[in-house]
Design a protein around this motif. Sequence first.
Motif, PDB file in Angstrom:
ATOM      1  N   ALA A  78      34.028 -34.931 104.847  1.00  0.00           N
ATOM      2  CA  ALA A  78      35.032 -35.108 103.853  1.00  0.00           C
ATOM      3  C   ALA A  78      36.469 -35.017 104.487  1.00  0.00           C
ATOM      4  O   ALA A  78      36.385 -35.105 105.858  1.00  0.00           O
ATOM      5  CB  ALA A  78      34.791 -33.899 102.760  1.00  0.00           C
ATOM      6  N   LYS A  79      37.592 -35.078 103.848  1.00  0.00           N
ATOM      7  CA  LYS A  79      38.844 -35.205 104.402  1.00  0.00           C
ATOM      8  C   LYS A  79      39.898 -34.311 103.677  1.00  0.00           C
ATOM      9  O   LYS A  79      39.787 -34.044 102.228  1.00  0.00           O
ATOM     10  CB  LYS A  79      39.325 -36.602 104.261  1.00  0.00           C
ATOM     11  N   VAL A  80      40.653 -33.382 104.426  1.00  0.00           N
ATOM     12  CA  VAL A  80      41.722 -32.572 103.597  1.00  0.00           C
ATOM     13  C   VAL A  80      42.839 -33.559 103.538  1.00  0.00           C
ATOM     14  O   VAL A  80      43.411 -34.267 104.424  1.00  0.00           O
ATOM     15  CB  VAL A  80      41.884 -31.563 104.674  1.00  0.00           C
ATOM     16  N   VAL A  81      43.090 -33.669 102.053  1.00  0.00           N
ATOM     17  CA  VAL A  81      44.305 -34.413 101.820  1.00  0.00           C
ATOM     18  C   VAL A  81      45.489 -33.726 101.513  1.00  0.00           C
ATOM     19  O   VAL A  81      46.663 -34.526 101.315  1.00  0.00           O
ATOM     20  CB  VAL A  81      44.014 -35.505 100.751  1.00  0.00           C
ATOM     21  N   ASP A  82      45.335 -32.730 101.045  1.00  0.00           N
ATOM     22  CA  ASP A  82      46.654 -31.743 101.093  1.00  0.00           C
ATOM     23  C   ASP A  82      46.336 -30.194 101.316  1.00  0.00           C
ATOM     24  O   ASP A  82      45.141 -29.742 101.100  1.00  0.00           O
ATOM     25  CB  ASP A  82      47.117 -31.807  99.455  1.00  0.00           C
ATOM     26  N   ILE A  83      47.433 -29.540 101.735  1.00  0.00           N
ATOM     27  CA  ILE A  83      47.198 -28.168 101.923  1.00  0.00           C
ATOM     28  C   ILE A  83      48.407 -27.351 101.929  1.00  0.00           C
ATOM     29  O   ILE A  83      49.399 -27.990 102.072  1.00  0.00           O
ATOM     30  CB  ILE A  83      46.423 -27.964 103.603  1.00  0.00           C
ATOM     31  N   SER A  84      47.986 -26.156 101.489  1.00  0.00           N
ATOM     32  CA  SER A  84      49.339 -25.386 101.149  1.00  0.00           C
ATOM     33  C   SER A  84      48.879 -23.711 101.486  1.00  0.00           C
ATOM     34  O   SER A  84      47.756 -23.810 102.040  1.00  0.00           O
ATOM     35  CB  SER A  84      49.719 -25.421  99.652  1.00  0.00           C
ATOM     36  N   ASP A  85      49.650 -22.779 101.242  1.00  0.00           N
ATOM     37  CA  ASP A  85      49.281 -21.456 101.699  1.00  0.00           C
ATOM     38  C   ASP A  85      48.278 -20.959 100.825  1.00  0.00           C
ATOM     39  O   ASP A  85      47.521 -19.908 101.041  1.00  0.00           O
ATOM     40  CB  ASP A  85      50.582 -20.523 101.451  1.00  0.00           C
ATOM     41  N   ILE A  86      48.126 -21.537  99.537  1.00  0.00           N
ATOM     42  CA  ILE A  86      47.206 -21.140  98.427  1.00  0.00           C
ATOM     43  C   ILE A  86      46.180 -22.104  98.277  1.00  0.00           C
ATOM     44  O   ILE A  86      45.015 -21.402  97.489  1.00  0.00           O
ATOM     45  CB  ILE A  86      48.147 -20.587  97.213  1.00  0.00           C
ATOM     46  N   SER A  87      46.060 -23.059  98.660  1.00  0.00           N
ATOM     47  CA  SER A  87      45.035 -24.217  98.489  1.00  0.00           C
ATOM     48  C   SER A  87      44.577 -25.067  99.388  1.00  0.00           C
ATOM     49  O   SER A  87      45.531 -25.412 100.090  1.00  0.00           O
ATOM     50  CB  SER A  87      45.260 -24.674  96.912  1.00  0.00           C
ATOM     51  N   ILE A  88      43.600 -25.613  99.231  1.00  0.00           N
ATOM     52  CA  ILE A  88      43.382 -26.877  99.978  1.00  0.00           C
ATOM     53  C   ILE A  88      42.641 -28.134  99.039  1.00  0.00           C
ATOM     54  O   ILE A  88      41.969 -27.690  98.452  1.00  0.00           O
ATOM     55  CB  ILE A  88      42.186 -26.649 101.123  1.00  0.00           C
ATOM     56  N   THR A  89      43.113 -29.304  99.120  1.00  0.00           N
ATOM     57  CA  THR A  89      42.819 -30.431  98.356  1.00  0.00           C
ATOM     58  C   THR A  89      41.760 -31.225  99.421  1.00  0.00           C
ATOM     59  O   THR A  89      42.250 -31.678 100.402  1.00  0.00           O
ATOM     60  CB  THR A  89      43.585 -31.255  97.707  1.00  0.00           C
ATOM     61  N   ILE A  90      40.535 -31.490  98.938  1.00  0.00           N
ATOM     62  CA  ILE A  90      39.663 -32.308  99.746  1.00  0.00           C
ATOM     63  C   ILE A  90      39.195 -33.618  98.938  1.00  0.00           C
ATOM     64  O   ILE A  90      38.941 -33.440  97.703  1.00  0.00           O
ATOM     65  CB  ILE A  90      38.463 -31.343  99.981  1.00  0.00           C
ATOM     66  N   GLU A  91      39.085 -34.431  99.596  1.00  0.00           N
ATOM     67  CA  GLU A  91      38.455 -35.839  99.242  1.00  0.00           C
ATOM     68  C   GLU A  91      36.957 -36.053  99.869  1.00  0.00           C
ATOM     69  O   GLU A  91      36.701 -35.805 101.007  1.00  0.00           O
ATOM     70  CB  GLU A  91      39.228 -36.927  99.599  1.00  0.00           C
ATOM     71  N   VAL A  92      36.113 -36.185  98.777  1.00  0.00           N
ATOM     72  CA  VAL A  92      34.846 -36.420  99.177  1.00  0.00           C
ATOM     73  C   VAL A  92      34.233 -37.619  98.624  1.00  0.00           C
ATOM     74  O   VAL A  92      34.466 -38.069  97.328  1.00  0.00           O
ATOM     75  CB  VAL A  92      33.876 -35.243  98.600  1.00  0.00           C
TER      76      VAL A  92
END
Length: 121
Positions: A63-77
Amino acid sequence: LVIPGDYQTIEQITKQLNKLIQVIEVKDISNRACVERELMLIKVKSSALTRSEILEIVQIFRAKVVDISDISITIEVTGDPGKIITIQQLLKHYQIIEIVRTGKIAIERELGINTEFLKNM
């Protein structure tokens, strides 16, 4: 767009889709070899303690990480529905914040080779 249904239902949906301006072509590939995929964006709660575990799961599933912050990670699958459901179940342990899925899409295989049939041999 993959839609289950009998011949009459598929024919009716095809007619309705062809009326839409954005639709260029609709094909019924029910009995043809095809490639099927689904896309999911999933936002998962993360911290410095859990980030490496989540990134390991991301790597295993390609998969790919498309966004990241101190409190979350957004992943594309991207993949078959089984892959989508499996990674979703694994990430549930880290608290899923939001999920967006496309639903299944498909395109006909050019060589007509049915890989699903080959998997069952």
